[in-house]
Design an enzyme around this catalytic site. Structure first.
Site, short mmCIF file in Angstrom:
data_model
loop_
_atom_site.label_atom_id
_atom_site.label_comp_id
_atom_site.label_asym_id
_atom_site.label_seq_id
_atom_site.Cartn_x
_atom_site.Cartn_y
_atom_site.Cartn_z
N LYS A 23 0.84 -1.20 0.00
CA LYS A 23 0.00 0.00 0.00
C LYS A 23 0.88 1.25 0.00
O LYS A 23 1.59 1.52 0.97
CB LYS A 23 -0.87 0.03 1.27
CG LYS A 23 -1.84 1.20 1.26
CD LYS A 23 -2.44 1.47 2.63
CE LYS A 23 -1.72 2.56 3.38
NZ LYS A 23 -1.82 3.90 2.78
N GLY B 76 7.42 4.86 7.88
CA GLY B 76 6.61 6.05 8.09
C GLY B 76 6.99 6.71 9.40
O GLY B 76 8.12 6.54 9.88
N SER B 77 6.07 7.42 9.98
CA SER B 77 6.39 8.20 11.18
C SER B 77 6.43 7.30 12.42
O SER B 77 5.82 6.22 12.44
CB SER B 77 5.35 9.30 11.37
OG SER B 77 4.09 8.71 11.56
N THR B 78 7.10 7.78 13.43
CA THR B 78 7.20 7.02 14.69
C THR B 78 5.81 6.85 15.31
O THR B 78 5.48 5.77 15.80
CB THR B 78 8.16 7.75 15.65
OG1 THR B 78 9.47 7.72 15.06
CG2 THR B 78 8.22 7.09 17.01
N THR C 215 2.85 6.62 13.84
CA THR C 215 2.10 5.56 13.15
C THR C 215 2.75 4.20 13.41
O THR C 215 2.05 3.20 13.58
CB THR C 215 2.03 5.84 11.64
OG1 THR C 215 1.59 7.17 11.44
CG2 THR C 215 1.06 4.90 10.94
N GLY C 216 4.06 4.17 13.45
CA GLY C 216 4.78 2.92 13.71
C GLY C 216 4.32 2.26 15.00
O GLY C 216 4.18 1.04 15.08
N GLU D 56 10.52 1.08 10.01
CA GLU D 56 11.52 2.11 9.67
C GLU D 56 10.85 3.45 9.91
O GLU D 56 9.96 3.85 9.15
CB GLU D 56 11.95 1.98 8.21
CG GLU D 56 12.68 0.68 7.88
CD GLU D 56 14.08 0.59 8.50
OE1 GLU D 56 14.52 1.56 9.14
OE2 GLU D 56 14.70 -0.46 8.35
N CYS E 111 14.21 10.64 5.71
CA CYS E 111 14.24 10.22 7.13
C CYS E 111 15.60 10.45 7.74
O CYS E 111 15.69 10.81 8.91
CB CYS E 111 13.83 8.75 7.23
SG CYS E 111 14.78 7.65 6.18
N GLU F 156 11.33 16.63 14.54
CA GLU F 156 11.71 16.30 13.16
C GLU F 156 10.87 17.17 12.23
O GLU F 156 9.65 17.00 12.14
CB GLU F 156 11.40 14.82 12.87
CG GLU F 156 11.75 14.41 11.45
CD GLU F 156 11.22 13.03 11.04
OE1 GLU F 156 10.14 12.63 11.50
OE2 GLU F 156 11.90 12.37 10.24
P1 NAD Z 1 2.86 8.20 8.06
O1 NAD Z 1 3.25 7.40 9.25
O2 NAD Z 1 1.86 9.26 8.21
O3 NAD Z 1 2.31 7.27 6.88
C1 NAD Z 1 3.07 6.20 6.35
C2 NAD Z 1 2.12 5.18 5.76
O4 NAD Z 1 1.34 4.59 6.80
C3 NAD Z 1 1.11 5.73 4.74
O5 NAD Z 1 0.97 4.79 3.70
C4 NAD Z 1 -0.16 5.82 5.58
O6 NAD Z 1 -1.35 5.75 4.80
C5 NAD Z 1 -0.04 4.60 6.46
N1 NAD Z 1 -0.79 4.65 7.71
C6 NAD Z 1 -1.26 5.72 8.38
N2 NAD Z 1 -1.89 5.35 9.52
C7 NAD Z 1 -1.80 4.01 9.58
C8 NAD Z 1 -2.21 3.03 10.53
N3 NAD Z 1 -2.86 3.35 11.65
N4 NAD Z 1 -1.92 1.73 10.29
C9 NAD Z 1 -1.23 1.38 9.19
N5 NAD Z 1 -0.82 2.25 8.24
C10 NAD Z 1 -1.10 3.56 8.44
O7 NAD Z 1 4.26 8.75 7.53
P2 NAD Z 1 4.49 9.79 6.33
O8 NAD Z 1 4.07 11.13 6.84
O9 NAD Z 1 3.93 9.23 5.08
O10 NAD Z 1 6.09 9.75 6.19
C11 NAD Z 1 6.95 10.60 6.87
C12 NAD Z 1 7.63 9.90 8.02
O11 NAD Z 1 8.26 8.71 7.57
C13 NAD Z 1 8.75 10.71 8.64
O12 NAD Z 1 8.68 10.63 10.05
C14 NAD Z 1 10.02 10.04 8.16
O13 NAD Z 1 11.15 10.23 8.98
C15 NAD Z 1 9.58 8.62 8.09
N6 NAD Z 1 10.41 7.84 7.16
C16 NAD Z 1 11.25 6.89 7.67
C17 NAD Z 1 12.08 6.18 6.83
C18 NAD Z 1 13.00 5.12 7.36
O14 NAD Z 1 13.50 4.32 6.59
N7 NAD Z 1 13.27 5.07 8.66
C19 NAD Z 1 12.05 6.43 5.46
C20 NAD Z 1 11.18 7.40 4.97
C21 NAD Z 1 10.35 8.09 5.83
#
Ligand code: NAD
Length: 476
Positions: free
Chosen positions: A171, A222-224, A226-227, A244, A278, A375
């Protein structure tokens, strides 16, 4: 709409549309450029069921066949590079050259991953007993990606997951689904039906993936914040997770460097992709002896960088990718101004159209100010002065996250010694963004769980299986 408006998901090898759609906006113009399907729960179920059906045959193939198909993904991406780059720039905002670079790296990555095999470790082979450790694919992998590097994040998950024998439901972010949906469409003729399914949708769809009982592993970038939700949801079915997440990476510049030589590298380490990386430099610690000189060179370099629509020739930096992120970065700028901090350049977001934030460099703000502790994920960089190495290491490590960090010096031994004390998954000395297919990448602390890349990253897409066999004593 400037692009074809028939974007479809890939489910069981076929295109799939949906009654509900999500509008995709070009961040440079704020125009809606496409509508993509917003997958229903039934469509996710169909994608997972297809992946589950495809798993036995895919995992039973000789690994050489899977390697060949992953190498073929590289060829296919390169053949469609300019078309995919145009889509990438329109949805993500990054200038065309940077979009093409991402596709090149995706291709190199597939070629490298295609060279991996799953090891079998023999831990005992005696007269009476043999003990082998194998690595078995998990089953269906759910892959969830963010909007800053949509294709690379997709390949980083897909390629090793498929190589290990898993099938995938991927996704992309709802902000940047176009290039990933296109990739799925291109791969329909290459991969057997059900092996790779691509579904588009919002955060609900992500949540359904993390909760789905027939998905065995979630690989999430994605973000911490959401992680943490992903891990919590995945715990209900004890899914394996690789997370990640975000970071607030420090760079430490020692006093022995030449400010003019180093400024362009520091600049791009912080601002590439409009700082939506990131592992970008998000806190730049400069020794007091050269602080003014480095700050001056950075500002002079920044003045040569053209901000604009990434589709236009001559643009070096594009907009921030979406309105939500634009507002977030704008608030950080407002907070810095309201607290009396001094900008060496930039500091004021443009009113649009387009989510443009100028390169903004803050002059030695207090260590506890928001612009230092949060961040930004946008083009705002605090320069921070230090005098003492112990003090700067402590400040660099004073973060809940620990993704990456860098040290800049002509004294490599000293730089490596400092780097070894950073509490981060990756340390770069005199370089940035040196991602390598054979070296693990992951975060310490709240920057993640597990790693991607290298053998360790590949093995995260497997379950370990120990087989012990004892010879039976002869009869009688
Ligand atoms: P985000 O966490 O908002 O979204 C990431 C993904 O998760 C999207 O596809 C989103 O639709 C999905 N999502 C949202 N809520 C969810 C849930 N409850 N359950 C499952 N999936 C869900 O992040 P973003 O704003 O898209 O990305 C930016 C962040 O990602 C920054 O904090 C950046 O540092 C981090 N990032 C980390 C790495 C790494 O490798 N460590 C790489 C790129 C980006």
């Amino acid at each position: 709409m400037i692009f074809d408006d028939h974007y479809s998901m890939t489910i069981d090898g076929e295109g799939a549309v949906s009654d509900a759609t999500i509008a995709v906006v070009n961040p440079a113009t704020e125009e809606v450029i496409a509508q993509v399907p917003d997958a229903s729960r039934a469509q996710l179920d169909a994608a997972v069921a297809a992946a589950k059906r495809a798993f036995p045959a895919w995992s039973a193939r000789p690994i050489g066949e899977r390697q060949a198909m992953i190498a073929a993904i590289a060829d296919l991406m390169l053949r469609h590079k300019s078309e995919m780059a145009r889509l990438f720039t329109a949805e993500q905002g990054r200038p065309l050259g940077g979009a093409e670079w991402e596709i090149d790296v995706c291709a190199q990555w597939c070629q490298a991953v295609a060279g991996f095999t799953l090891p079998v470790e023999l831990v005992e082979d005696s007269d009476t007993r043999r003990v082998e450790i194998h690595h078995r694919p998990i089953g269906v992998v759910g892959a969830i990606t963010p909007w800053n590097a949509p294709l690379l994040m997709a390949i980083w998950k897909m390629a090793p997951a498929l190589l290990a024998g898993n099938t995938v439901v991927l996704k992309p972010s709802p902000y940047t689904p176009l290039s990933t949906l296109k990739l799925g469409e291109l791969l329909r003729d290459l991969l057997p039906a059900g092996v790779l399914n691509i579904v588009s949708g919002g955060n609900d769809l992500g949540q359904w993936i993390t909760a789905h009982p027939d998905i065995g592993k979630v690989s999430f970038t994605g973000s911490t914040a959401t992680g943490k939700r992903v891990m919590e949801s995945a715990a209900q079915t004890l899914k394996r997770v690789t997370l990640e997440l975000g970071g607030n990476d420090a760079a430490i510049v020692l006093p022995d460097v030449d400010p003019k030589t180093i400024a362009p590298q520091l600049f791009w380490g912080a601002f590439f992709n409009s700082a939506q990386v990131c592992v970008a430099i998000k806190r730049l610690y400069i020794h007091a002896d050269i602080y003014d000189a480095v700050a001056h060179e950075l500002v002079e370099f920044a003045k040569t960088v053209a901000l604009g629509d990434g589709a236009q020739q001559g643009t070096d930096l594009g907009p921030v990718q979406n309105g939500m992120q634009y507002e977030k970065v704008k608030q950080l700028l407002d907070d810095a101004r309201a607290s009396g901090q001094k900008f060496l350049i930039g500091g004021e977001a443009s009113d649009g159209p387009g989510y443009f934030i100028p390169i903004s460099i803050v002059d030695n703000p207090p260590e506890k100010s928001r612009v230092v502790t949060e961040e930004a994920f946008g083009p705002v960089l605090p320069l921070l002065k230090y005098e003492d190495i112990e003090d700067v290491i402590r400040r660099a490590n004073d973060s809940e996250t620990g993704l990456g960090g860098s040290v800049w010096s002509n004294d490599l031994d000293q730089a490596r010694a400092i780097g070894a004390r950073l509490e981060t998954g990756t340390v770069w000395i005199n370089e940035m963004f040196a991602f390598l297919p054979n070296a693990p990448f992951g975060g310490h602390k709240q920057s993640g769980v597990g790693v991607e890349h290298g053998m360790a990253g590949l093995l995260e897409f497997t379950n370990s299986q120990t087989i012990t066999s004892r010879k039976l004593a002869p009869a009688g």
